[in-house]
Design a protein around this motif. Structure first.
Motif, short mmCIF file in Angstrom:
data_model
loop_
_atom_site.label_atom_id
_atom_site.label_comp_id
_atom_site.label_asym_id
_atom_site.label_seq_id
_atom_site.Cartn_x
_atom_site.Cartn_y
_atom_site.Cartn_z
N LEU A 56 1.07 -1.35 0.00
CA LEU A 56 0.02 0.08 -0.07
C LEU A 56 0.97 1.27 0.05
O LEU A 56 0.55 2.26 -0.61
CB LEU A 56 -0.82 0.02 1.27
N ALA A 57 1.87 1.18 0.72
CA ALA A 57 2.75 2.45 0.71
C ALA A 57 3.59 2.59 -0.75
O ALA A 57 3.65 3.72 -1.05
CB ALA A 57 3.96 1.92 1.77
N ARG A 58 3.77 1.53 -1.35
CA ARG A 58 4.42 1.44 -2.61
C ARG A 58 3.25 2.25 -3.62
O ARG A 58 3.61 3.02 -4.66
CB ARG A 58 4.88 0.37 -3.13
N GLN A 59 1.99 1.97 -3.37
CA GLN A 59 0.94 2.39 -4.35
C GLN A 59 0.69 3.81 -4.08
O GLN A 59 0.40 4.61 -5.27
CB GLN A 59 -0.41 1.50 -3.88
N ALA A 168 -5.03 2.72 2.88
CA ALA A 168 -3.87 3.71 2.34
C ALA A 168 -4.10 5.17 2.85
O ALA A 168 -2.95 5.75 2.43
CB ALA A 168 -4.32 3.25 0.80
N THR A 169 -5.16 5.55 3.06
CA THR A 169 -5.52 6.91 3.56
C THR A 169 -4.48 7.18 4.54
O THR A 169 -3.89 8.60 4.85
CB THR A 169 -6.93 7.22 3.77
N LEU A 190 -2.92 8.17 -4.12
CA LEU A 190 -4.05 7.66 -3.46
C LEU A 190 -5.44 7.60 -4.20
O LEU A 190 -5.96 6.69 -4.19
CB LEU A 190 -4.07 8.32 -2.31
N ALA A 191 -5.71 8.83 -4.74
CA ALA A 191 -6.99 8.66 -5.69
C ALA A 191 -6.93 7.87 -6.78
O ALA A 191 -8.03 7.01 -7.03
CB ALA A 191 -7.24 10.13 -6.19
N ASP A 192 -5.92 7.58 -7.57
CA ASP A 192 -5.72 6.63 -8.41
C ASP A 192 -5.89 5.05 -7.85
O ASP A 192 -6.60 4.23 -8.74
CB ASP A 192 -4.38 6.73 -9.12
N PHE A 193 -5.23 4.76 -6.78
CA PHE A 193 -5.18 3.73 -6.26
C PHE A 193 -6.67 3.23 -5.92
O PHE A 193 -7.16 2.09 -6.03
CB PHE A 193 -4.31 3.44 -5.21
N GLN A 194 -7.15 4.14 -5.11
CA GLN A 194 -8.66 3.87 -4.79
C GLN A 194 -9.51 3.49 -5.84
O GLN A 194 -10.49 2.74 -5.82
CB GLN A 194 -9.31 5.07 -3.92
#
Length: 363
Positions: A56-59, A168-169, A190-194
């Motif tokens: 998640l940190a990489r994302q 992730a947030t 973050l928005a792209d991952f979500q």
């Protein structure tokens, strides 16, 4: 009275082209300078307790972070040894991420040994990824006789993709605290991952109709299935637009299953499997022989076909149940990197569903 038409000469055209080329060159140089400046920034050194948090940190961090996980995907997250090498890794970290919910009790010893004030609990370089997370199975009575209970609730929240965005947030906010100048980049990641998670979980058509925020709110509130089955769009149930993992897992709904450890409540709540019992009579305690007799009876009475077991648990009891009751034992990753095909959070969830569907004969 006549008007004269301006004459465009070759010189005019060449002059305009030259000006345009110069402008493009300036913009390209500015972009290159910006990229060089971003590249020149040192990467944020992130250390996470678990592979799920590291991914998640990489994302979220993208090319701005250098991430290490202390635990391995095939290790029991409750039982990581706080070795000097782990303390050394944490001593150099800019950001430290742990899940919380009393899962990584070993993490405090690692933090103590690292002697890094930037990432101590309460410092801006520390993240509890589960902060604000709605949790299940909060015990009403804490007693060691009941096994390895977690006072803050079941900590295996990462088994539900609808909760990944919440984890992730918290990580994104931690990255912002230690590198505020890069906040926009982290927010965009973050928005792209979500969005990717929403598409993977619910399918693109349903996300386009309702939006990821609405779907996640319904999912976390336990109302998603009822909502999409009863509400219509253009005369058809919204469930007709369902895709992603939710649609893929439909053959699993209502299927009876045994699990080894009580780490699957978030997964089964999301996909609708019916858990009959656990190999561990009490969490974290090896089952007595009498419990095996009870399990055999439950398997036969309920016609249970599958036992799901994570990679790091002893499979001897499962093999015995398979011999005596004909149950299928399916080894499931409890974390990304636990098996070769579970390389990140997305392939991790695909792997679990694929193995369960195969075990039930629904490839």
């Amino acid at each position: 009275m006549s008007t004269s038409t301006p004459i465009v000469t070759r010189r005019h055209v060449l002059s305009a082209l030259l000006s345009f080329a110069m402008l493009c060159g300036q913009l390209s140089a500015q972009k290159a300078a910006s990229n060089e400046q971003a590249a020149a920034r040192p990467k944020i050194r992130v250390v996470a307790t678990l592979p799920i948090l590291a991914d998640l940190a990489r994302q979220v961090g993208g090319d701005q972070v250098e991430v290490r996980s202390l635990g391995k995907g095939w290790e029991d997250p409750h039982m990581i040894l706080p070795t000097p090498s782990l303390m050394t890794a944490v001593s150099k970290a800019d950001l430290f991420i742990e899940l919380g919910l009393s899962l990584e009790l070993w993490a405090e010893k690692v933090l103590d040994g690292a002697r890094n004030p930037k990432i101590r609990r309460g410092a801006k370089g520390h993240v509890f990824a589960s902060k604000g997370m709605p949790v299940l199975q909060v015990p009403g009575n804490l007693s060691r006789s009941e096994g390895d209970l977690h006072p803050d609730g079941n900590p295996h929240v990462w088994m539900d993709p609808a909760r990944w965005g919440l984890l992730a947030t918290q990580i994104e906010q931690g990255l912002e605290r230690v590198a505020p100048a890069r906040a926009r980049r982290f927010q965009a990641n973050l928005a792209d991952f979500q969005h990717k998670v929403d598409i993977a979980l619910y399918g693109k058509p349903l996300v386009e109709l309702l939006g990821g925020k609405v779907l996640n709110r319904l999912a976390l509130g336990g109302r998603l299935c009822n909502f999409i089955e009863t509400k219509k769009y253009k005369g058809k149930p919204l469930s007709d637009s369902l895709g992603g993992w939710m649609k893929k897992a439909l053959p699993l709904r209502g299927k009876k299953i045994l699990f080894y450890h009580q780490s699957w409540v978030y997964f089964t709540n999301r996909y609708g499997l019916r858990v009959i019992d656990f190999v561990e009579e009490k969490p974290g305690i090896a089952p007595p022989a009498s419990h095996k007799t009870k399990l055999l009876k439950e398997i036969r009475e309920n016609a249970v076909r599958v036992l799901g077991q994570q990679t790091y648990y002893d499979d001897s009891i499962g093999k015995a149940l398979a011999r005596e009751a004909g149950i299928r034992v399916v080894i499931l990753p409890g974390m990304p990197e636990a098996v070769p095909e579970a390389k990140d959070v997305f392939s991790f969830m695909d792997c679990i569903l694929d193995r369960l569907l195969k075990a039930y004969g629904k490839e």
